[in-house]
Design a protein around this motif. Structure first.
Motif, PDB file in Angstrom:
ATOM      1  N   ASP A 120       0.828  -1.209   0.000  1.00  0.00           N
ATOM      2  CA  ASP A 120       0.000   0.000   0.000  1.00  0.00           C
ATOM      3  C   ASP A 120       0.864   1.262   0.000  1.00  0.00           C
ATOM      4  N   LEU A 121       1.941   1.259   0.777  1.00  0.00           N
ATOM      5  CA  LEU A 121       2.821   2.424   0.824  1.00  0.00           C
ATOM      6  C   LEU A 121       3.492   2.655  -0.525  1.00  0.00           C
ATOM      7  N   HIS A 122       3.973   1.604  -1.144  1.00  0.00           N
ATOM      8  CA  HIS A 122       4.667   1.743  -2.427  1.00  0.00           C
ATOM      9  C   HIS A 122       3.739   2.361  -3.477  1.00  0.00           C
ATOM     10  N   VAL A 123       2.549   1.796  -3.638  1.00  0.00           N
ATOM     11  CA  VAL A 123       1.648   2.338  -4.664  1.00  0.00           C
ATOM     12  C   VAL A 123       1.141   3.720  -4.266  1.00  0.00           C
ATOM     13  N   SER A 124       1.046   3.989  -2.968  1.00  0.00           N
ATOM     14  CA  SER A 124       0.647   5.326  -2.508  1.00  0.00           C
ATOM     15  C   SER A 124       1.683   6.371  -2.886  1.00  0.00           C
ATOM     16  N   LEU A 125       2.951   6.064  -2.636  1.00  0.00           N
ATOM     17  CA  LEU A 125       4.008   7.007  -3.004  1.00  0.00           C
ATOM     18  C   LEU A 125       4.028   7.235  -4.506  1.00  0.00           C
ATOM     19  N   ASP A 126       3.883   6.164  -5.278  1.00  0.00           N
ATOM     20  CA  ASP A 126       3.845   6.315  -6.734  1.00  0.00           C
ATOM     21  C   ASP A 126       2.679   7.203  -7.156  1.00  0.00           C
ATOM     22  N   TYR A 127       1.512   6.953  -6.567  1.00  0.00           N
ATOM     23  CA  TYR A 127       0.331   7.740  -6.928  1.00  0.00           C
ATOM     24  C   TYR A 127       0.549   9.212  -6.561  1.00  0.00           C
ATOM     25  N   LEU A 128       1.033   9.448  -5.369  1.00  0.00           N
ATOM     26  CA  LEU A 128       1.240  10.820  -4.927  1.00  0.00           C
ATOM     27  C   LEU A 128       2.254  11.531  -5.812  1.00  0.00           C
ATOM     28  N   TRP A 129       3.319  10.825  -6.194  1.00  0.00           N
ATOM     29  CA  TRP A 129       4.314  11.429  -7.080  1.00  0.00           C
ATOM     30  C   TRP A 129       3.695  11.736  -8.434  1.00  0.00           C
TER      31      TRP A 129
ATOM     32  N   VAL B 171      -1.280   3.422   6.521  1.00  0.00           N
ATOM     33  CA  VAL B 171      -0.496   3.956   5.411  1.00  0.00           C
ATOM     34  C   VAL B 171      -0.994   5.344   5.035  1.00  0.00           C
ATOM     35  N   VAL B 172      -2.300   5.518   4.941  1.00  0.00           N
ATOM     36  CA  VAL B 172      -2.846   6.840   4.610  1.00  0.00           C
ATOM     37  C   VAL B 172      -2.402   7.850   5.667  1.00  0.00           C
TER      38      VAL B 172
ATOM     39  N   TRP C 285      -8.380   8.386  -3.939  1.00  0.00           N
ATOM     40  CA  TRP C 285      -7.864   7.180  -4.578  1.00  0.00           C
ATOM     41  C   TRP C 285      -7.604   6.097  -3.536  1.00  0.00           C
ATOM     42  N   ALA C 286      -6.982   6.489  -2.410  1.00  0.00           N
ATOM     43  CA  ALA C 286      -6.649   5.527  -1.359  1.00  0.00           C
ATOM     44  C   ALA C 286      -7.912   4.885  -0.797  1.00  0.00           C
ATOM     45  N   GLU C 287      -8.962   5.645  -0.635  1.00  0.00           N
ATOM     46  CA  GLU C 287     -10.218   5.078  -0.139  1.00  0.00           C
ATOM     47  C   GLU C 287     -10.804   4.095  -1.146  1.00  0.00           C
ATOM     48  N   ARG C 288     -10.786   4.482  -2.410  1.00  0.00           N
ATOM     49  CA  ARG C 288     -11.314   3.616  -3.478  1.00  0.00           C
ATOM     50  C   ARG C 288     -10.516   2.311  -3.592  1.00  0.00           C
TER      51      ARG C 288
END
Length: 156
Positions: free
Chosen positions: A112-121, A142-143, A132-135
């Motif tokens: 979750d952290l890895h894809v979160s960082l990618d999404y945020l970047w 992680v959030v 997005w994180a909720e969906r």
């Protein structure tokens, strides 16, 4: 604000170690969890080869979906970022499950952290990230970590 490229594995690992430290998870023997998760998310074929036998025993259905050609979905599950950008919750769940079989809940959280960082970047907007994180069902831990780390200049 849009940031041009994806974060490096070095940055992913920095945040992974910080999150694990916050959660009180100690580093175990063998390949560090964060190294395996980076490989799993960004180079899944290589990571899956490393854990093929563990998957065969630990989750036979997931093993069949990932390794049996006749059962593989037409839209590949195991590819870079596991469908996180396509909004593929099911594919991301598969990555979470693999990481959990290998490293328990910390492995799942690091996916979750890895894809979160990618999404945020990629998007560069915390409000869009939260939606997005909720969906995508990103874990609350992680959030919370992402919001603490990137709100008001507390980032990398």
């Amino acid at each position: 604000m849009q940031i041009s490229s994806m974060p490096s594995w070095r940055l992913h690992r920095l945040h992974a170690r910080r999150l694990l430290r916050e959660l009180g998870v100690e580093r175990g023997p063998g390949m560090p969890i964060e190294v395996f998760v980076d490989l799993l998310v960004d180079a899944p074929e290589e990571a899956l080869r490393l854990v093929r036998d563990k998957l065969r025993v630990g989750d036979r259905l997931l093993y069949l979906l990932l390794f049996e050609g006749k059962l593989r979905p037409e839209d590949p599950v195991a590819r870079h970022d596991w469908g996180a950008w396509r909004g593929s919750w099911a594919a991301l769940q598969a990555a979470r499950r693999v990481a959990e079989l290998v490293a328990g809940r910390p492995g799942r959280l690091l996916v979750d952290l890895h894809v979160s960082l990618d999404y945020l970047w990629r998007v560069g907007d915390l409000e869009a990230y939260c939606r997005w994180a909720e969906r995508m069902g990103v874990a609350e831990e992680v959030v919370g970590y992402v919001l603490r780390s990137f709100s008001g200049g507390g980032g990398a």
